[in-house]
Design an enzyme around this catalytic site. Structure first.
Site, PDB file in Angstrom:
ATOM      1  N   GLU A 266      -8.481  -8.674   3.332  1.00  0.00           N
ATOM      2  CA  GLU A 266      -9.741  -8.661   2.747  1.00  0.00           C
ATOM      3  C   GLU A 266     -10.143 -10.100   2.405  1.00  0.00           C
ATOM      4  O   GLU A 266     -11.359 -10.417   2.476  1.00  0.00           O
ATOM      5  CB  GLU A 266      -9.909  -7.960   1.409  1.00  0.00           C
TER       6      GLU A 266
ATOM      7  N   HIS B  98      12.910  -0.967  17.164  1.00  0.00           N
ATOM      8  CA  HIS B  98      12.955   0.298  17.944  1.00  0.00           C
ATOM      9  C   HIS B  98      11.608   1.019  18.183  1.00  0.00           C
ATOM     10  O   HIS B  98      11.650   1.818  18.598  1.00  0.00           O
ATOM     11  CB  HIS B  98      13.974   1.132  17.396  1.00  0.00           C
TER      12      HIS B  98
ATOM     13  N   LYS C  33     -18.879   2.436   3.033  1.00  0.00           N
ATOM     14  CA  LYS C  33     -19.362   3.134   1.867  1.00  0.00           C
ATOM     15  C   LYS C  33     -20.882   3.766   1.981  1.00  0.00           C
ATOM     16  O   LYS C  33     -21.188   4.767   1.765  1.00  0.00           O
ATOM     17  CB  LYS C  33     -19.268   2.288   0.804  1.00  0.00           C
TER      18      LYS C  33
HETATM   19  O1  PA5 Z   1      -9.673  -6.170  -3.571  1.00  0.00           O
HETATM   20  C1  PA5 Z   1     -10.680  -5.326  -4.031  1.00  0.00           C
HETATM   21  O2  PA5 Z   1     -11.558  -5.842  -4.642  1.00  0.00           O
HETATM   22  C2  PA5 Z   1     -10.777  -3.930  -3.352  1.00  0.00           C
HETATM   23  O3  PA5 Z   1      -9.818  -3.706  -2.689  1.00  0.00           O
HETATM   24  C3  PA5 Z   1     -10.730  -2.990  -4.635  1.00  0.00           C
HETATM   25  O4  PA5 Z   1      -9.763  -3.255  -5.285  1.00  0.00           O
HETATM   26  C4  PA5 Z   1     -10.979  -1.572  -4.028  1.00  0.00           C
HETATM   27  O5  PA5 Z   1     -12.302  -1.580  -3.608  1.00  0.00           O
HETATM   28  C5  PA5 Z   1     -10.875  -0.834  -5.538  1.00  0.00           C
HETATM   29  O6  PA5 Z   1     -12.411  -1.199  -6.334  1.00  0.00           O
HETATM   30  P1  PA5 Z   1     -12.390  -0.568  -7.566  1.00  0.00           P
HETATM   31  O7  PA5 Z   1     -11.358  -1.094  -8.448  1.00  0.00           O
HETATM   32  O8  PA5 Z   1     -13.716  -1.041  -8.132  1.00  0.00           O
HETATM   33  O9  PA5 Z   1     -12.599   0.713  -7.494  1.00  0.00           O
END
Ligand code: PA5
Length: 447
Positions: A288, A309, A423
């Site tokens: 990310e 394996h 989303k």
């Molecule tokens: O790293 C990030 O910001 C994302 O992976 C969020 O943690 C994830 O989308 C969950 O978001 P939230 O904590 O707002 O529900």
């Protein structure tokens, strides 16, 4: 003992000179986290940098108190969250305790992680289990609006209220979210749930050392003081600006050099199955943070020797796309000595008196040599033990390496704009108000 970066398996792939040449870029990245912060992209999300020392001590005490209550009144804890609001806690529990934590836990509750998928099977299975025991819920969402955890929380809140009544249920719900905004925050305020805060300046994937990770981790009986102590020592150690003296920066430099030389996959490797979820956490952190603007190493993971394996064949002889980053522990949590067998029908008596840790280590060495012979460089990060202290160090090491590496790559390591695309489409397709036009377009495409 500190973590150590072992570059022995990089010979012929990355030279010391090449690392030195990256010093100005690493220095610039360092500046973005310290003296030139104002000019940095992602400024405003640097809270993780000093978190191991600079955290809310009162809240830390409340986390411990809440964990004591959960341990005393619950046989199960349902932790609801996704992405950065899920992976760190699970990774830490499995790292320190066990991948089989729910089978081995004696004095602490079983911990189930939900709200990290949209599988109705998973939710109903755990709901059925919880009907038969005392349980509590920790719902975690920084935004407070993420669909997956919101759906799971709706189910488990109802379950708690049916089982205990509204007032007692409220005492079994712990909410970790933004300090001021979001649907979850509003609900928690209205219902009087105990609240913990995800700091504004810490992004989801950097949040394991906030209440996001610490509450579930403490509920598993993991020592969160030792965890923070390890992270604090790492924070001091890796604040050194000099590339030569900073293994964290060297690691960031090496992975960028390999990327520039054409490697496109970083394979996170460990020889301990209890590290499996740490690999998942690593993949989110780096994936990310770096995968944007058409750039970035693709983070993948394996547990060896299991995956020798399966994927091992590809790593040895497939397309030369990857390098490996191995986390190697000097001491396993436990060892098992091979005993003599009078029959020796399996021919293994030559191992009599040896620990399995010895065999595992030789497997690592043999594999590292074979893979480097096959054109797959190995970066090795050596740690001492799979305990809270070393976990704190590793978490901080990777978080900082990721930030530095992202800046060297030229991306904002703290946003995740790409996560929004799915989303929007999902909202449209499930009929969320406000997405009608997109829904029509998508339905046409889907036929
Ligand atoms: O790293 C990030 O910001 C994302 O992976 C969020 O943690 C994830 O989308 C969950 O978001 P939230 O904590 O707002 O529900």
């Amino acid at each position: 003992m500190a973590l150590r970066l072992n570059c022995k398996y990089l010979e012929g792939f990355v030279s010391e000179n090449e690392v030195k040449e990256l010093a100005p870029e690493i220095a610039a990245a360092h500046g973005f986290l310290y003296e030139n912060r104002e000019q940095a992209v992602g400024n405003g999300y640097h809270g993780w940098l000093t978190l191991p020392e600079d955290y809310d001590k009162t809240e830390f005490g409340r986390i411990k108190a809440a964990a004591r209550k959960v341990i005393s009144d619950s046989q199960a804890l349902v932790v609801i969250g996704i992405g950065g609001s899920y992976l760190g806690a699970r990774a830490a529990i499995e790292f320190v305790k066990s991948k089989n934590y729910n089978l081995t836990a004696k004095d602490t509750p079983k911990i189930f992680f939900l709200g990290n998928s949209l599988s109705p099977t998973e939710i109903t299975e755990i709901a059925d289990y919880c009907r038969g025991c005392d349980f509590s819920v920790n719902v975690i969402s920084k935004s407070g609006t993420t669909t997956e955890p919101a759906v799971a929380f709706r189910v488990f809140r109802k379950l708690l209220e049916e089982k205990y009544g509204k007032a007692e249920a409220a005492k079994r719900i712990y909410v970790t979210t933004d300090k001021a905004k979001g649907t979850l925050k509003a609900l928690a305020d209205r219902e009087g749930y105990e609240e913990f805060v995800v700091p504004d300046n810490v992004g989801g994937r950097y949040s394991v050392l906030t209440a996001v990770g610490l509450l579930p981790i403490a509920c598993a009986g993991v020592d969160i003081d030792a965890l923070m102590a390890g992270a604090a020592d790492a924070m001091r150690q890796y604040a050194v600006p000099s590339l030569e003296e900073n293994d964290c920066y060297k690691y960031a430099a090496i992975r960028n050099i390999l990327y520039r030389k054409g490697k496109s996959i970083e394979l996170a490797v460990c020889y301990e199955p209890d590290y499996t979820m740490m690999n998942e956490w690593f993949k989110q952190l780096f994936g990310e943070s770096e995968g944007k603007d058409g750039k970035g190493l693709f983070p993948a993971s394996v547990i060896y020797s299991t995956d020798l394996h399966s994927l091992g064949q590809y790593v040895q002889e497939g397309r030369r796309l990857m390098f490996e980053t191995v986390v190697d522990f000097r001491t396993p949590k436990r060892d098992l000595i091979i005993e003599e067998d009078p029959d020796n029908a399996d021919g293994l008596n030559f191992l009599t008196g040896r620990g399995m840790a010895f065999i595992n280590k030789r497997a690592f060495e043999g594999t590292a040599l074979a893979h480097t012979d096959g054109g797959v460089p190995n970066i090795v990060i050596e740690a001492d033990a799979m305990d809270e202290y070393d976990l704190g160090r590793l978490i901080y090491f990777f978080e900082k390496a990721c930030a530095i590496s992202g800046y060297v790559l030229g991306v904002n390591p703290f946003n995740q704009p790409g996560v929004e695309s799915y989303k929007k489409n999902m909202f449209a397709l499930i009929g969320k108000p406000g997405y009608e036009e997109l829904a029509d377009e998508l339905k046409k495409r889907l036929g």
